[in-house]
Design a protein around this motif. Structure first.
Motif, mmCIF file in Angstrom:
data_model
loop_
_atom_site.group_PDB
_atom_site.id
_atom_site.type_symbol
_atom_site.label_atom_id
_atom_site.label_comp_id
_atom_site.label_asym_id
_atom_site.label_seq_id
_atom_site.Cartn_x
_atom_site.Cartn_y
_atom_site.Cartn_z
ATOM 1 N N MET A 1 -0.875 0.247 -4.555
ATOM 2 C CA MET A 1 -0.262 1.087 -5.578
ATOM 3 C C MET A 1 -0.977 2.437 -5.666
ATOM 4 S SD MET A 1 0.476 0.281 -9.609
ATOM 5 C CE MET A 1 1.223 -1.293 -9.155
ATOM 6 N N ILE A 2 -0.195 3.496 -5.581
ATOM 7 C CA ILE A 2 -0.729 4.847 -5.703
ATOM 8 C C ILE A 2 -0.634 5.289 -7.158
ATOM 9 C CG2 ILE A 2 -0.464 7.255 -5.012
ATOM 10 C CD1 ILE A 2 0.743 6.279 -2.390
ATOM 11 N N LYS A 3 -1.793 5.641 -7.724
ATOM 12 C CA LYS A 3 -1.833 6.190 -9.082
ATOM 13 C C LYS A 3 -2.542 7.540 -8.982
ATOM 14 C CE LYS A 3 -1.883 1.656 -11.356
ATOM 15 N NZ LYS A 3 -2.631 0.743 -12.261
ATOM 16 N N ASN A 4 -3.650 7.666 -9.701
ATOM 17 C CA ASN A 4 -4.485 8.867 -9.568
ATOM 18 C C ASN A 4 -5.676 8.536 -8.679
ATOM 19 O OD1 ASN A 4 -2.886 10.460 -11.329
ATOM 20 N ND2 ASN A 4 -3.827 9.449 -13.088
ATOM 21 N N ASN A 5 -5.377 7.995 -7.502
ATOM 22 C CA ASN A 5 -6.422 7.468 -6.627
ATOM 23 C C ASN A 5 -6.214 7.921 -5.185
ATOM 24 O OD1 ASN A 5 -4.038 6.020 -6.310
ATOM 25 N ND2 ASN A 5 -5.036 4.035 -6.081
ATOM 26 N N LEU A 6 -6.003 9.215 -4.995
ATOM 27 C CA LEU A 6 -5.628 9.694 -3.670
ATOM 28 C C LEU A 6 -6.726 9.484 -2.631
ATOM 29 C CD1 LEU A 6 -3.629 12.934 -4.551
ATOM 30 C CD2 LEU A 6 -2.765 10.674 -3.917
ATOM 31 N N ALA A 7 -7.989 9.567 -3.043
ATOM 32 C CA ALA A 7 -9.069 9.308 -2.088
ATOM 33 C C ALA A 7 -9.002 7.864 -1.599
ATOM 34 C CB ALA A 7 -10.422 9.598 -2.729
ATOM 35 N N ALA A 8 -8.681 6.949 -2.510
ATOM 36 C CA ALA A 8 -8.555 5.542 -2.128
ATOM 37 C C ALA A 8 -7.353 5.328 -1.216
ATOM 38 C CB ALA A 8 -8.433 4.675 -3.380
ATOM 39 N N VAL A 9 -6.316 6.138 -1.375
ATOM 40 C CA VAL A 9 -5.139 6.040 -0.504
ATOM 41 C C VAL A 9 -5.536 6.325 0.938
ATOM 42 C CG1 VAL A 9 -2.896 7.049 0.054
ATOM 43 C CG2 VAL A 9 -3.513 6.627 -2.330
ATOM 44 N N VAL A 10 -6.315 7.374 1.145
ATOM 45 C CA VAL A 10 -6.751 7.731 2.497
ATOM 46 C C VAL A 10 -7.570 6.594 3.105
ATOM 47 C CG1 VAL A 10 -8.156 9.329 3.858
ATOM 48 C CG2 VAL A 10 -6.689 10.198 2.026
ATOM 49 N N ALA A 11 -8.490 6.039 2.330
ATOM 50 C CA ALA A 11 -9.319 4.937 2.826
ATOM 51 C C ALA A 11 -8.455 3.729 3.183
ATOM 52 C CB ALA A 11 -10.359 4.559 1.775
ATOM 53 N N PHE A 12 -7.463 3.449 2.349
ATOM 54 C CA PHE A 12 -6.562 2.322 2.610
ATOM 55 C C PHE A 12 -5.783 2.538 3.902
ATOM 56 C CE2 PHE A 12 -2.331 0.413 2.237
ATOM 57 C CZ PHE A 12 -2.653 -0.916 1.986
ATOM 58 N N LEU A 13 -5.265 3.739 4.088
ATOM 59 C CA LEU A 13 -4.482 4.028 5.289
ATOM 60 C C LEU A 13 -5.341 3.910 6.547
ATOM 61 C CD1 LEU A 13 -2.408 7.092 4.013
ATOM 62 C CD2 LEU A 13 -1.641 4.724 4.248
ATOM 63 N N ARG A 14 -6.555 4.396 6.485
ATOM 64 C CA ARG A 14 -7.436 4.308 7.653
ATOM 65 C C ARG A 14 -7.826 2.852 7.937
ATOM 66 N NH1 ARG A 14 -8.141 9.158 9.472
ATOM 67 N NH2 ARG A 14 -8.451 10.986 8.126
ATOM 68 N N ALA A 15 -7.973 2.066 6.885
ATOM 69 C CA ALA A 15 -8.343 0.659 7.065
ATOM 70 C C ALA A 15 -7.236 -0.134 7.745
ATOM 71 C CB ALA A 15 -8.687 0.035 5.716
ATOM 72 N N HIS A 16 -5.999 0.360 7.637
ATOM 73 C CA HIS A 16 -4.861 -0.353 8.218
ATOM 74 C C HIS A 16 -4.277 0.384 9.421
ATOM 75 C CE1 HIS A 16 -4.562 -3.534 5.192
ATOM 76 N NE2 HIS A 16 -4.983 -2.620 4.334
ATOM 77 N N ALA A 17 -5.081 1.241 10.024
ATOM 78 C CA ALA A 17 -4.635 1.934 11.236
ATOM 79 C C ALA A 17 -4.280 0.907 12.306
ATOM 80 C CB ALA A 17 -5.738 2.859 11.739
ATOM 81 N N GLY A 18 -3.192 1.143 12.983
ATOM 82 C CA GLY A 18 -2.731 0.209 14.009
ATOM 83 C C GLY A 18 -1.650 -0.725 13.520
ATOM 84 N N GLU A 19 -1.461 -0.798 12.200
ATOM 85 C CA GLU A 19 -0.389 -1.610 11.633
ATOM 86 C C GLU A 19 0.820 -0.722 11.333
ATOM 87 O OE1 GLU A 19 -1.686 -4.603 8.676
ATOM 88 O OE2 GLU A 19 -3.685 -3.721 8.903
#
Length: 219
Positions: A50-68
């Motif tokens: 869930m995206i809220k006011n957590n854009l830095a966490a969004v980037v980390a999440f996306l990088r953690a799931h690279a390849g999916e």
């Protein structure tokens, strides 16, 4: 490696998803987005963030799931005051695939049967309203995205205080069953209560410059 798909979901209902957006969403195994979009558009088997006011966490999440098969659900069109601007500071074009969506501005002008190639598009969503009246004053046709702290009645009050005579259409909850379009002059809309109305686009017209047929009629 699969690219991160940024899917424009329009107003957020399936009726306004493009075929390309539907295919991308079906293929995704990991989906990030706002709560409303996640609840309305995803499947139980998809991993969600869930995206809220957590854009830095969004980037980390996306990088953690690279390849999916990762998708981000973006309101309207990702490139119009959307999340694409933020993501391009963290990812290259080769890492992203942008799937356009129907923007609230497009939908508002469609509802009003107005062309919008000559409109100035502004946003007060998450932005200061200082200088807004000056930005509107010499424009014949403006689309303004509202947001918290910049409700339609607040904007109308600013226009009233700035002595701008304009016909305003407040297009709210576009694409949903409770969609409503409220028309009025600045002093009329400044006195209205817009609480409970979300995602409003204000179409602000200087009718003396447009020569539109019946443009002063409210809906």
């Amino acid at each position: 490696m699969p690219r991160i798909r940024i899917i424009g979901v329009g107003p957020g209902t399936r009726a306004y998803l493009t075929p390309s957006a539907q295919r991308a969403l079906e293929e995704a195994t990991v989906v990030a987005g706002g709560q409303r979009h996640l609840e309305a558009l995803t499947r139980p088997d998809q991993k969600k963030f869930m995206i809220k006011n957590n854009l830095a966490a969004v980037v980390a999440f996306l990088r953690a799931h690279a390849g999916e098969e990762v998708a981000i659900l973006a309101s309207g069109d990702p490139g119009l005051y959307g999340i694409l601007s933020f993501l391009r500071h963290h990812f290259t074009p080769e890492e992203l695939e942008v799937i356009p969506g129907i923007s609230p501005v497009q939908l508002a002008f469609a509802r009003l049967a107005l062309p919008w190639h000559d409109a100035v598009i502004l946003s007060a969503h998450g932005r200061s309203t200082a200088g807004l009246v000056a930005a509107i004053r010499h424009q014949a046709k403006v689309a303004l995205l509202t947001g918290p702290g910049a409700s339609p009645d607040h904007i109308a009050r600013l226009l009233q205080e700035g002595n701008l005579e304009r016909r305003i259409y407040c297009c709210c909850n576009l694409g949903y069953p409770d969609e409503v379009i409220i028309s009025g002059l600045p002093e009329e809309l400044a006195a209205r209560d817009f609480s409970g109305l979300n995602n409003c686009v204000m179409v602000i017209l200087d009718e003396t410059k447009l020569g539109l047929c019946d443009s002063g009629h409210s809906r």
